[in-house]
Scaffold this active site. Structure first.
Site, short mmCIF file in Angstrom:
data_model
loop_
_atom_site.label_atom_id
_atom_site.label_comp_id
_atom_site.label_asym_id
_atom_site.label_seq_id
_atom_site.Cartn_x
_atom_site.Cartn_y
_atom_site.Cartn_z
N LYS A 13 0.88 -1.19 -0.01
CA LYS A 13 -0.13 -0.12 0.46
C LYS A 13 0.78 1.61 -0.23
O LYS A 13 0.14 2.27 -0.71
CB LYS A 13 -0.67 -0.09 1.47
CG LYS A 13 -2.30 -1.20 1.05
CD LYS A 13 -2.55 -1.05 2.55
CE LYS A 13 -2.44 -0.83 3.75
NZ LYS A 13 -1.78 -2.47 4.50
N ARG A 88 -9.25 1.28 9.41
CA ARG A 88 -8.67 -0.19 9.31
C ARG A 88 -10.17 -0.59 10.97
O ARG A 88 -9.71 -2.36 11.26
CB ARG A 88 -7.18 -0.66 10.61
CG ARG A 88 -5.72 -0.13 9.77
CD ARG A 88 -5.21 -0.36 9.74
NE ARG A 88 -3.82 0.14 9.29
CZ ARG A 88 -3.17 -0.91 9.49
NH1 ARG A 88 -2.39 -0.77 9.92
NH2 ARG A 88 -2.00 -0.21 8.73
N ARG A 127 10.79 -7.59 4.20
CA ARG A 127 11.24 -6.13 4.12
C ARG A 127 12.65 -5.88 4.93
O ARG A 127 12.39 -6.29 6.14
CB ARG A 127 9.94 -5.51 4.72
CG ARG A 127 9.73 -4.17 4.88
CD ARG A 127 8.51 -3.75 4.62
NE ARG A 127 7.87 -4.30 5.47
CZ ARG A 127 6.55 -3.37 5.67
NH1 ARG A 127 6.02 -3.40 4.37
NH2 ARG A 127 5.37 -3.81 6.96
N ARG A 160 12.03 -4.11 10.09
CA ARG A 160 11.16 -3.74 11.13
C ARG A 160 10.74 -4.15 12.37
O ARG A 160 10.22 -5.71 11.56
CB ARG A 160 9.52 -2.94 10.60
CG ARG A 160 9.59 -1.41 10.23
CD ARG A 160 8.11 -1.64 9.20
NE ARG A 160 7.09 -2.17 9.75
CZ ARG A 160 5.96 -1.53 9.20
NH1 ARG A 160 5.27 -1.54 8.10
NH2 ARG A 160 4.61 -2.02 9.98
N ARG A 171 -0.69 -9.60 13.25
CA ARG A 171 -1.36 -8.37 12.36
C ARG A 171 -2.31 -8.86 11.16
O ARG A 171 -2.99 -8.21 11.03
CB ARG A 171 0.23 -7.75 11.96
CG ARG A 171 0.86 -7.12 12.22
CD ARG A 171 2.41 -7.31 11.98
NE ARG A 171 2.56 -5.64 10.98
CZ ARG A 171 2.96 -5.74 10.10
NH1 ARG A 171 4.40 -6.32 10.23
NH2 ARG A 171 2.81 -4.36 8.78
P1 AMP Z 1 1.45 -1.56 8.56
O1 AMP Z 1 2.99 -1.21 8.89
O2 AMP Z 1 0.52 -0.70 7.98
O3 AMP Z 1 0.95 -2.86 9.38
O4 AMP Z 1 0.75 -0.66 10.06
C1 AMP Z 1 1.87 -1.23 11.69
C2 AMP Z 1 0.96 -0.72 12.95
O5 AMP Z 1 1.14 0.99 12.60
C3 AMP Z 1 -0.39 -1.60 13.26
O6 AMP Z 1 0.08 -2.26 13.37
C4 AMP Z 1 -0.88 -0.94 13.86
O7 AMP Z 1 -0.10 -0.74 15.97
C5 AMP Z 1 -0.26 1.17 13.74
N1 AMP Z 1 -1.07 1.96 13.06
C6 AMP Z 1 -1.18 2.00 11.30
N2 AMP Z 1 -2.25 2.51 11.20
C7 AMP Z 1 -2.96 2.27 12.20
C8 AMP Z 1 -5.16 2.27 12.23
N3 AMP Z 1 -5.51 3.27 10.97
N4 AMP Z 1 -5.37 2.28 13.17
C9 AMP Z 1 -4.47 1.39 14.57
N5 AMP Z 1 -3.48 0.95 14.44
C10 AMP Z 1 -3.13 1.54 13.03
#
Ligand code: AMP
Length: 328
Positions: A13, A88, A127, A160, A171
């Protein structure tokens, strides 16, 4: 254009958001980037967010909504935006809807990027990001030429904290239970377009660009239809207004004519009444005159009678006197 990018973690994304942002010249709003900035700045929000991010759990809706609201209020979003990583869950989707409606900027398009779970795992586990410039690599798909360093700046590459096998399961489960209902919500509303996340960055971008173009054309058509409808409505309103005005004018003209006629009638009535009064007065005067004349005639007659009587009496007295013997 106002776009939301959805998809499971690791689907790409962020990469597609930045490509679309360049192509459409609109800013990307990435919740992960906004949260990471807060983490780096060690704000209270950043500390709270880090605790959740470190364990692969969602940051509280309250925090994330505040972050998004503040970002959407920045002037550069007026020409459009791409939101990456939000909403989300359904609470976030509903809150975003409410916020965008308040701002008069409803979502135009939601792009869902799909990818098989095995590919997702490969992407996430491979990654790496550069600690100096933030450049992202994938050891399996797009590896750097030097194993541990960035091709761009030579900075150290790191994984990460939440890209470990253990946290990936968490996740993905969070995505399945909380974000998939959001995808369904946008699908039912007709805002969703789905594309495949498999293949090169360029080929995924081509798909994203295609659905964006198609939506833009639809929006143009919709805008054209809305404009025509608005114009028609305005013309109708104008017509109705002028009809209303002329009927108002007619009514007031009628009222004025009625008033004039009533005034004329009243004047005529007054004149008639005056005439009648004058006639009555003349009649009364005539009657009075007649009565006076009658009285005078009667008086005259009485006087005549009296004179006649007097004459008779006088005559009689004279006769009597003549008849009576003369005393010596
Ligand atoms: P991602 O790399 O997109 O999986 O996001 C990493 C982390 O950011 C997630 O595991 C959440 O802890 C936090 N995060 C990102 N976007 C959101 C959201 N819209 N609502 C809640 N937590 C978020």
């Amino acid at each position: 254009m106002r776009i939301i990018l959805l998809g499971p973690p690791g689907v790409g994304k962020g990469t597609q958001a930045s490509r679309l942002s360049q192509a459409l010249d609109i800013p990307t709003i990435s919740t992960v980037d906004l949260l990471r900035e807060a983490v780096i700045e060690r704000t209270s929000l950043g500390r709270a967010a880090k605790m959740m991010m470190d364990v692969g759990q969602m940051v509280s809706d309250e925090i994330i909504l505040g972050v998004i609201r503040d970002r959407l209020l920045v002037g550069d979003t007026k020409k459009g935006f791409i939101i990456d990583g939000f909403p989300r869950n359904m609470a976030q989707a509903e809150a975003l809807d409410e916020l965008l409606n308040k701002l008069g900027q409803p979502v135009d398009l939601v792009i869902q990027i799909n990818l098989h779970i095995d590919k997702l795992m490969q992407r996430l586990l491979g990654r790496r990001f550069c600690v100096s410039c933030g450049m992202v690599y994938n050891l399996f798909i797009a590896p750097p030429s030097m194993d541990e360093n960035c091709d761009e700046c030579g900075g150290r590459l790191r994984q990460r904290a939440d890209d470990t096998e253990e946290l990936l399961g968490t996740r993905l489960r969070v995505y399945e239970f909380q974000t998939v209902p959001v995808v369904d919500f946008y699908r039912e509303r007709g805002d969703l377009r789905e594309i495949q996340g498999e293949g090169s960055v360029d080929s995924v971008f081509a798909s994203a660009n295609k659905v964006t173009e198609e939506t833009r054309n639809q929006l143009d058509e919709r805008t054209r239809l809305i404009r025509t409808a608005v114009k028609r409505k305005q013309a109708k309103e104008k017509e109705e207004k002028s009809a209303k005005l002329s009927s108002m004018f007619e009514r007031s003209a009628k009222k004025a004519a009625e008033k004039k006629a009533a005034a004329k009638k009243a004047t005529a009535k007054k004149a008639t009444a005056k005439k009648a009064t004058a006639k009555k007065a003349t009649a009364k005067k005539a009657t009075a005159k007649k009565a006076t004349a009658k009285k005078a005639t009667a008086k005259k007659a009485t006087a005549k009678k009296a004179t006649a009587k007097k004459k008779v009496v006088k005559k009689k007295t004279h006769k009597k006197k003549a008849a009576a013997p003369r005393r010596r």
